[in-house]
Each structure stands twice: as C-alpha cells, then as structure tokens.
Design a protein around this motif. Structure first.
Motif, mmCIF file in Angstrom:
data_model
loop_
_atom_site.group_PDB
_atom_site.id
_atom_site.type_symbol
_atom_site.label_atom_id
_atom_site.label_comp_id
_atom_site.label_asym_id
_atom_site.label_seq_id
_atom_site.Cartn_x
_atom_site.Cartn_y
_atom_site.Cartn_z
ATOM 1 N N ALA A 1 0.830 -1.197 0.000
ATOM 2 C CA ALA A 1 0.000 0.000 0.000
ATOM 3 C C ALA A 1 0.861 1.242 0.000
ATOM 4 C CB ALA A 1 -0.912 0.004 1.223
ATOM 5 N N ASN A 2 0.345 2.282 -0.639
ATOM 6 C CA ASN A 2 0.938 3.602 -0.484
ATOM 7 C C ASN A 2 -0.168 4.628 -0.416
ATOM 8 O OD1 ASN A 2 0.430 5.166 -2.972
ATOM 9 N ND2 ASN A 2 1.774 3.718 -3.997
ATOM 10 N N ASP A 3 0.154 5.766 0.181
ATOM 11 C CA ASP A 3 -0.835 6.839 0.308
ATOM 12 C C ASP A 3 -0.479 8.016 -0.583
ATOM 13 O OD1 ASP A 3 0.339 8.117 3.538
ATOM 14 O OD2 ASP A 3 1.352 7.755 1.630
ATOM 15 N N GLU A 4 0.236 7.723 -1.688
ATOM 16 C CA GLU A 4 0.667 8.763 -2.616
ATOM 17 C C GLU A 4 -0.350 9.029 -3.710
ATOM 18 O OE1 GLU A 4 3.434 10.459 -2.096
ATOM 19 O OE2 GLU A 4 3.815 9.268 -0.302
ATOM 20 N N LYS A 5 -1.456 8.285 -3.707
ATOM 21 C CA LYS A 5 -2.514 8.484 -4.695
ATOM 22 C C LYS A 5 -2.057 8.180 -6.119
ATOM 23 C CE LYS A 5 -5.573 10.132 -1.763
ATOM 24 N NZ LYS A 5 -6.855 9.451 -1.459
ATOM 25 N N ARG A 6 -1.001 7.386 -6.258
ATOM 26 C CA ARG A 6 -0.507 7.083 -7.591
ATOM 27 C C ARG A 6 -0.018 5.652 -7.637
ATOM 28 N NH1 ARG A 6 4.134 10.863 -9.653
ATOM 29 N NH2 ARG A 6 5.264 9.719 -8.048
ATOM 30 N N ALA A 7 -0.591 4.878 -8.533
ATOM 31 C CA ALA A 7 -0.184 3.490 -8.666
ATOM 32 C C ALA A 7 1.156 3.412 -9.388
ATOM 33 C CB ALA A 7 -1.228 2.703 -9.442
ATOM 34 N N SER A 8 1.957 2.429 -9.012
ATOM 35 C CA SER A 8 3.285 2.296 -9.601
ATOM 36 C C SER A 8 3.645 0.828 -9.702
ATOM 37 C CB SER A 8 4.317 3.017 -8.732
ATOM 38 O OG SER A 8 5.645 2.736 -9.163
ATOM 39 N N LEU A 9 4.517 0.522 -10.670
ATOM 40 C CA LEU A 9 5.028 -0.840 -10.823
ATOM 41 C C LEU A 9 6.219 -1.100 -9.889
ATOM 42 C CD1 LEU A 9 3.519 -0.251 -13.576
ATOM 43 C CD2 LEU A 9 5.094 -1.888 -14.594
ATOM 44 N N ALA A 10 6.767 -0.054 -9.332
ATOM 45 C CA ALA A 10 8.005 -0.174 -8.555
ATOM 46 C C ALA A 10 7.718 -0.515 -7.095
ATOM 47 C CB ALA A 10 8.784 1.123 -8.618
ATOM 48 N N PRO A 11 8.355 -1.549 -6.570
ATOM 49 C CA PRO A 11 8.176 -1.875 -5.149
ATOM 50 C C PRO A 11 8.532 -0.717 -4.226
ATOM 51 C CG PRO A 11 9.269 -3.679 -6.287
ATOM 52 C CD PRO A 11 9.218 -2.550 -7.249
ATOM 53 N N THR A 12 9.490 0.083 -4.636
ATOM 54 C CA THR A 12 9.930 1.191 -3.782
ATOM 55 C C THR A 12 8.864 2.263 -3.610
ATOM 56 O OG1 THR A 12 10.966 2.180 -5.721
ATOM 57 C CG2 THR A 12 12.386 0.858 -4.278
ATOM 58 N N ALA A 13 7.820 2.222 -4.437
ATOM 59 C CA ALA A 13 6.747 3.218 -4.324
ATOM 60 C C ALA A 13 5.771 2.894 -3.205
ATOM 61 C CB ALA A 13 6.003 3.321 -5.645
ATOM 62 N N TYR A 14 5.908 1.734 -2.603
ATOM 63 C CA TYR A 14 4.959 1.288 -1.594
ATOM 64 C C TYR A 14 5.612 1.269 -0.216
ATOM 65 C CZ TYR A 14 2.239 0.225 -5.660
ATOM 66 O OH TYR A 14 1.535 0.349 -6.837
ATOM 67 N N ASP A 15 4.881 1.837 0.742
ATOM 68 C CA ASP A 15 5.431 2.014 2.084
ATOM 69 C C ASP A 15 5.078 0.879 3.037
ATOM 70 O OD1 ASP A 15 4.284 5.239 1.420
ATOM 71 O OD2 ASP A 15 6.409 4.703 1.484
ATOM 72 N N PHE A 16 4.006 0.182 2.734
ATOM 73 C CA PHE A 16 3.492 -0.815 3.670
ATOM 74 C C PHE A 16 3.361 -2.152 2.940
ATOM 75 C CE2 PHE A 16 2.730 2.512 6.600
ATOM 76 C CZ PHE A 16 2.206 3.570 5.862
ATOM 77 N N TRP A 17 3.777 -3.210 3.625
ATOM 78 C CA TRP A 17 3.788 -4.543 3.031
ATOM 79 C C TRP A 17 3.241 -5.582 4.007
ATOM 80 C CZ3 TRP A 17 5.550 -5.670 -1.908
ATOM 81 C CH2 TRP A 17 6.159 -4.609 -2.598
ATOM 82 N N GLY A 18 2.578 -6.577 3.456
ATOM 83 C CA GLY A 18 2.185 -7.721 4.250
ATOM 84 C C GLY A 18 3.317 -8.737 4.320
ATOM 85 N N GLN A 19 3.059 -9.813 5.049
ATOM 86 C CA GLN A 19 4.061 -10.867 5.232
ATOM 87 C C GLN A 19 4.087 -11.850 4.064
ATOM 88 O OE1 GLN A 19 6.347 -11.080 7.862
ATOM 89 N NE2 GLN A 19 5.574 -8.993 8.106
ATOM 90 N N GLY A 20 3.062 -11.837 3.250
ATOM 91 C CA GLY A 20 3.023 -12.716 2.088
ATOM 92 C C GLY A 20 2.232 -13.987 2.332
ATOM 93 N N THR A 21 1.692 -14.520 1.243
ATOM 94 C CA THR A 21 1.012 -15.808 1.275
ATOM 95 C C THR A 21 1.556 -16.649 0.117
ATOM 96 O OG1 THR A 21 -1.150 -16.907 1.356
ATOM 97 C CG2 THR A 21 -0.964 -15.021 -0.114
ATOM 98 N N ARG A 22 1.850 -17.895 0.406
ATOM 99 C CA ARG A 22 2.520 -18.746 -0.591
ATOM 100 C C ARG A 22 1.511 -19.419 -1.499
ATOM 101 N NH1 ARG A 22 7.553 -20.409 -0.836
ATOM 102 N NH2 ARG A 22 7.925 -19.607 1.293
ATOM 103 N N VAL A 23 1.790 -19.355 -2.782
ATOM 104 C CA VAL A 23 0.984 -20.047 -3.794
ATOM 105 C C VAL A 23 1.892 -21.028 -4.517
ATOM 106 C CG1 VAL A 23 -0.311 -19.783 -5.944
ATOM 107 C CG2 VAL A 23 -0.604 -18.118 -4.088
ATOM 108 N N THR A 24 1.477 -22.270 -4.542
ATOM 109 C CA THR A 24 2.232 -23.302 -5.242
ATOM 110 C C THR A 24 1.322 -23.972 -6.255
ATOM 111 O OG1 THR A 24 3.589 -23.709 -3.278
ATOM 112 C CG2 THR A 24 3.636 -25.384 -5.016
ATOM 113 N N VAL A 25 1.763 -23.983 -7.503
ATOM 114 C CA VAL A 25 0.967 -24.573 -8.574
ATOM 115 C C VAL A 25 1.718 -25.787 -9.118
ATOM 116 C CG1 VAL A 25 -0.225 -24.183 -10.748
ATOM 117 C CG2 VAL A 25 0.109 -22.282 -9.153
ATOM 118 N N SER A 26 1.100 -26.931 -9.000
ATOM 119 C CA SER A 26 1.734 -28.159 -9.490
ATOM 120 C C SER A 26 1.269 -28.460 -10.911
ATOM 121 C CB SER A 26 1.404 -29.322 -8.568
ATOM 122 O OG SER A 26 0.015 -29.579 -8.580
ATOM 123 N N SER A 27 2.133 -29.108 -11.663
ATOM 124 C CA SER A 27 1.801 -29.426 -13.059
ATOM 125 C C SER A 27 1.095 -30.768 -13.173
ATOM 126 C CB SER A 27 3.078 -29.447 -13.894
ATOM 127 O OG SER A 27 3.993 -30.376 -13.363
#
Length: 124
Positions: A98-124
């Motif tokens: 999340a960021n509160d800059e009112k502007r979406a960006s592709l760059a991770p550095t543009a975001y100030d707040f991050w979650g811990q992540g959730t793992r997705v595994t796709v088997s073939s």
C-alpha cells in the motif's frame, strides 16, 4: 498500517485461487493505492497489479493479464486478487502493498506498507 494476506495454497495447474489482503490501522482504506507483487524462489519481487481508490487498475500486459483480476472492497478494508488458469510459473509468495501517494506504480519502492506474504504453489 498493517496488511495481512490470506488465501494461498497448493493447487493444480488450471485451477483458481482468490487471495485477500486485510488492512488494519487505517482511517480510510480508500486513501491508499493497493498492489499485489510476487516473488518466486531466486527471483526479484515482481509487480502483479495495482488499484487506486476508485477502482482503476494498473497491470503490465504480460501473461498474468487476462488471468489475474485485482479488486478492492473499501467498506471491508480488503484487497483481492482473483487468479484463474494458474500455471506452475505462477508459483511464488504473493505480497500486498500500500501507499498513500494516490498514484499506482510498478516499482516496489513506491509502496510504504507490506504484508508478510502468502505462498501459492501450482503443481503441473
């Protein structure tokens, strides 16, 4: 601002998953541009999609487009990522940001707040 992802898991190729990201510690969730990133083992963090306060989205036009759909419910302080027709190459840890800059960006550095992540595994 605290972000908590959920919904990851192990699925087979071709199946679907919906990830959620619940934001807490916010006065108004709509003040934040929200995004999904992912990081596969041994690779850099990769932008997936972003969405602003009124639902306008930013994507990269790659293989995820058309399969992944980002959305938000401001009343529930929640961000979603619907992932369809999953492929083994989609295997990664998915993070919301999340960021509160009112502007979406592709760059991770543009975001100030991050979650811990959730793992997705796709088997073939």
């Amino acid at each position: 601002v605290q972000l908590m992802e959920s919904g990851g898991g192990l699925v087979q190729a071709g199946e679907s998953l919906r990830l959620s990201c619940l934001a807490s510690g916010v006065t108004d969730f709509s003040d934040y541009v929200m995004a999904w990133f992912r990081q596969a083992p041994g690779k850099e963090r990769e932008f997936v999609a972003a969405i602003n306060d009124i639902g306008s989205t930013l994507t990269t036009g790659d293989s995820m487009e058309g399969r992944f759909i980002i959305s938000r419910d401001n009343a529930k302080n929640t961000l979603y990522l619907q992932m369809n027709r999953l492929e083994p190459k989609d295997t990664a840890v998915y993070y919301c940001a999340a960021n509160d800059e009112k502007r979406a960006s592709l760059a991770p550095t543009a975001y100030d707040f991050w979650g811990q992540g959730t793992r997705v595994t796709v088997s073939s």
